[in-house]
Design an enzyme around this catalytic site. Structure first.
Site, PDB file in Angstrom:
ATOM      1  N   VAL A  24      -3.220  15.184  -9.535  1.00 58.41           N
ATOM      2  CA  VAL A  24      -4.092  16.368  -9.581  1.00 58.41           C
ATOM      3  C   VAL A  24      -5.130  16.249 -10.711  1.00 58.41           C
ATOM      4  O   VAL A  24      -6.322  16.496 -10.520  1.00 58.41           O
ATOM      5  CB  VAL A  24      -3.246  17.661  -9.723  1.00 58.41           C
ATOM      6  N   ARG A  72      13.130  15.462   4.850  1.00 63.62           N
ATOM      7  CA  ARG A  72      13.127  14.326   5.771  1.00 63.62           C
ATOM      8  C   ARG A  72      12.828  14.941   7.138  1.00 63.62           C
ATOM      9  O   ARG A  72      13.560  15.811   7.596  1.00 63.62           O
ATOM     10  CB  ARG A  72      14.487  13.625   5.764  1.00 63.62           C
ATOM     11  N   SER A  73      11.717  14.516   7.783  1.00 68.34           N
ATOM     12  CA  SER A  73      11.275  15.184   9.013  1.00 68.34           C
ATOM     13  C   SER A  73      11.494  14.331  10.263  1.00 68.34           C
ATOM     14  O   SER A  73      10.945  13.239  10.382  1.00 68.34           O
ATOM     15  CB  SER A  73       9.785  15.536   8.897  1.00 68.34           C
ATOM     16  N   ASN A 103      10.693   3.976   1.324  1.00 64.97           N
ATOM     17  CA  ASN A 103      10.366   3.169   2.501  1.00 64.97           C
ATOM     18  C   ASN A 103      10.072   3.997   3.759  1.00 64.97           C
ATOM     19  O   ASN A 103       9.093   3.752   4.459  1.00 64.97           O
ATOM     20  CB  ASN A 103      11.540   2.211   2.735  1.00 64.97           C
ATOM     21  N   ASP A 128      16.289   4.491  -5.935  1.00 65.39           N
ATOM     22  CA  ASP A 128      16.967   3.252  -5.522  1.00 65.39           C
ATOM     23  C   ASP A 128      16.310   1.963  -6.021  1.00 65.39           C
ATOM     24  O   ASP A 128      16.938   0.903  -6.011  1.00 65.39           O
ATOM     25  CB  ASP A 128      17.056   3.189  -3.992  1.00 65.39           C
ATOM     26  N   LYS A 213      48.075  -3.867 -17.012  1.00 65.65           N
ATOM     27  CA  LYS A 213      48.244  -2.706 -17.887  1.00 65.65           C
ATOM     28  C   LYS A 213      46.933  -2.150 -18.432  1.00 65.65           C
ATOM     29  O   LYS A 213      46.858  -1.008 -18.819  1.00 65.65           O
ATOM     30  CB  LYS A 213      49.154  -3.094 -19.057  1.00 65.65           C
TER      31      LYS A 213
HETATM   32  O1  F6P Z   1      16.980   7.080  -1.294  1.00 65.84           O
HETATM   33  C1  F6P Z   1      17.495   7.786  -2.379  1.00 65.84           C
HETATM   34  C2  F6P Z   1      18.882   8.263  -2.102  1.00 65.84           C
HETATM   35  O2  F6P Z   1      19.309   8.977  -3.238  1.00 65.84           O
HETATM   36  C3  F6P Z   1      19.886   7.190  -1.707  1.00 65.84           C
HETATM   37  O3  F6P Z   1      20.396   6.488  -2.801  1.00 65.84           O
HETATM   38  C4  F6P Z   1      20.910   8.012  -0.990  1.00 65.84           C
HETATM   39  O4  F6P Z   1      21.654   7.257  -0.076  1.00 65.84           O
HETATM   40  C5  F6P Z   1      20.073   9.022  -0.262  1.00 65.84           C
HETATM   41  O5  F6P Z   1      18.892   9.173  -1.007  1.00 65.84           O
HETATM   42  C6  F6P Z   1      20.738  10.364  -0.061  1.00 65.84           C
HETATM   43  O6  F6P Z   1      19.870  11.183   0.638  1.00 65.84           O
HETATM   44  P1  F6P Z   1      20.115  12.737   0.911  1.00 65.84           P
HETATM   45  O7  F6P Z   1      19.938  13.446  -0.388  1.00 65.84           O
HETATM   46  O8  F6P Z   1      19.086  13.107   1.912  1.00 65.84           O
HETATM   47  O9  F6P Z   1      21.516  12.856   1.406  1.00 65.84           O
END
Ligand code: F6P
Length: 322
Positions: A24, A72-73, A103, A128, A213
């Protein structure tokens, strides 16, 4: 370029706010308007688009999560969903996009940009650290420090009770978090998807007489082929019934919290460079930092290639954990 849209997508990561702020403020520097698209691609489809200016991003650099929210859509994977999204962008006169995510978010950006000739620059945001084209992704440093703090605490109780603790860290497809916090936390065993022999190594380790142990910390990535800490615990218990085994899944605690200095700087540099590239006419590219220098690669490469996994660290973990 008159108006750019910025959104965060996929799993949130500490430092995303610092990145939004950099986008921004940099756009404002170039006299470009910014619209914030809320809840990633889903918000693009549902027209959750707001005006932003320098003051909208005041006092957020230190905050975890993302002020734009994320999602996530599934709908964006359909042509119909993407058409709705494009119509909304047209309505807001958005002529370029900055996508902060991992990704899956890059894949959506590439498809959308090709379909509608919409310029887009990707910024790597995921805890990740599994994206090609950058040494580090936004959120990874904070997440590893959070996980390490937890492991240090678990070590105290593991030592007091002579127990084996299996600690599961995040990393759906990659073992960067597990390998690095495992080494930094002095783990006796580290299981990651990139090493197919790690269970055998663990078995050898527990077969040593002296291990009967003493306490141990084993770090496992959620994406490891053993299927996570709980399954690994059951398997180990069956082979070594005399061990006192406890399991901790760190989970989403790793995704929150105030970003570290490293993440704030990384996010600021990447956000600013994404705007610069968009203004200069680049599209379908992903920004990154390699050897502390700003870099850029195609979205295609960022999506399809894997960066070299540090084999040296896998060997180091084996030597230091033995
Ligand atoms: O991609 C990041 C991440 O945190 C991964 O390590 C994990 O598997 C995933 O997202 C979990 O996603 P959500 O929060 O949608 O369950």
């Amino acid at each position: 370029m008159n108006t750019i849209g910025v959104y965060t997508s996929g799993g949130d990561a500490p430092g995303m706010n610092a990145c939004i702020r950099a986008v921004v403020r940099s756009a404002s520097y170039y006299n470009i308007e910014v619209k914030g698209i809320k809840e990633g691609y889903q918000g693009m489809i549902e027209n959750k688009i707001v005006n932003m200016d320098s003051s909208s991003v005041a006092n957020i650099i230190q905050r975890g999560g993302t002020i734009l929210k994320t999602a996530r859509s599934e709908e964006f994977k359909t042509q119909n969903g993407r058409k709705k999204a494009f119509d909304n962008l047209l309505h807001h006169k958005i002529d370029g996009l900055i996508c902060i995510g991992g990704n899956g978010s890059y894949t959506g950006a590439k498809i959308f940009s090709t379909e509608y000739q919409m310029p887009v620059i990707g910024v790597p945001g995921t805890i990740d650290n599994d994206l090609f084209g950058t040494d580090y992704t936004i959120g990874y440093d904070t997440a590893t420090n959070t996980a390490l703090d937890a492991i240090d605490k678990i070590r105290d109780t593991a030592d007091s009770h002579n127990r084996v603790f299996l600690v599961e860290v995040m990393g759906r497809d990659a073992g960067y978090i597990a390998l690095n916090v495992g080494i930094a936390g002095g783990a006796e065993g580290i299981l990651i998807p990139e090493d197919a022999q790690d269970f055998d190594k663990l078995t050898k380790y527990f077969k040593k007489e002296k291990r009967k142990k003493s306490f141990s910390i084993i770090v496992i990535a959620e994406g490891d082929e053993e299927g996570g800490a709980i399954k690994l615990g059951e398997k180990l218990k069956a082979t070594f019934p005399y061990l006192s085994i406890k399991t901790t899944v760190l989970g989403h605690v790793q995704r929150g919290g105030s970003p570290t200095v490293k993440d704030r700087i990384l996010a600021s540099r990447l956000g600013a460079n994404a705007v610069k590239n968009l203004v200069e006419g680049e599209s379908q590219k992903a920004v990154g930092i390699i050897n502390d220098k700003l870099s850029i690669c195609s979205l295609d490469e960022a999506i399809s290639k894997h960066k070299d996994f540090p084999k040296e660290l896998i060997n180091l973990a084996e030597v230091l954990g033995s």
